[in-house]
Design an enzyme around this catalytic site. Structure first.
Site: not given
Ligand code: SAH
Length: 215
Positions: A64
């Site tokens: 993010s």
């Molecule tokens: N918090 C992260 C940014 C994440 S982007 C960081 O600091 O780098 C959003 C993430 O959510 C992605 O990796 C995606 O694969 C995950 N995601 C999407 N749907 C999800 C679900 N149902 N359960 C767990 N993770 C999920």
């Protein structure tokens, strides 16, 4: 990979950018100034780590934007030793920030590759109490519920009810809700069946998807 004066300098500038954009929470700014974001990106992209931008981390996912991390973290208002569940481990950067604020962190990822990489990275960095799970975030972690804080870092089509139900009374859920762009929601559980919903600013997240991806 190491931290250097150059990285520290770039990080200080990033913090000034965040302040200029309206982030005032001193605790959040302090931990973001301490945590080397470049350690969460591939070596080839080191120069990009301290721009206030989201960045690809593989599997169509992104780390993010620092502003978004700061904004969501400030809304959570984490106190020491609170239990914090994060949905969407991604690179592990946000989980590390939550742990540095004193949270006992449970972070869930649906993509096996990202889950494995982030688990290794967080173990190596040893930043406090972080447990990682390859799980579908829609279901949360009923075996460890209720949580003081829950953070969703992917764009949810609607407010995820199962996650609301895993909050302690008095607990806070921060979740971006919407399809192409999302409105940030801060949801406070004020009673067993009572939730206070606050709709805040607009953001853009990758989608909150159902089920696991083991590719
Ligand atoms: N918090 C992260 C940014 C994440 S982007 C960081 O600091 O780098 C959003 C993430 O959510 C992605 O990796 C995606 O694969 C995950 N995601 C999407 N749907 C999800 C679900 N149902 N359960 C767990 N993770 C999920």
């Amino acid at each position: 990979m190491i931290d250097s004066y150059k990285h520290k300098g770039m990080r200080r500038q990033l913090i000034q950018t965040l302040q200029a954009k309206g982030i005032t929470d001193e605790r959040v700014l302090r931990v973001m100034n301490r945590l080397p974001r470049h350690l969460f990106l591939d070596n080839a992209f080191q120069e990009w780590a301290y721009q206030d931008k989201a960045f690809p981390i593989g599997n169509e996912q992104t780390i993010s934007q620092p502003y978004t991390v700061a904004y969501q973290t400030a809304l959570l208002d984490i106190q020491k030793r609170q239990s914090v569940m994060e949905i969407g481990t991604g690179s592990g950067y946000q989980a590390a920030i939550l742990a540095m604020l004193g949270g006992r962190v449970y972070t869930l990822e649906r993509q096996e590759v990202l889950h494995k990489e982030a688990t290794k990275r967080l173990e190596r960095l040893g930043l406090g109490q972080i447990r990682t799970y390859l799980r579908d975030g829609y279901k949360g972690l009923p075996e460890f519920a209720p949580f003081d804080r829950i953070l969703v870092t992917a764009g949810a089509p609607t407010i995820p009810q199962q996650l609301c139900n895993q909050l302690k009374i008095g607990g806070i859920l921060v979740v971006p809700v919407g399809h192409t762009t999302q409105t940030m929601y801060k949801i406070t559980r004020v009673g067993k069946t009572n939730f206070l919903e606050e709709a805040l600013d607009s953001f853009q997240f990758v989608p909150f998807l159902k089920g696991l991806n083991r590719k």
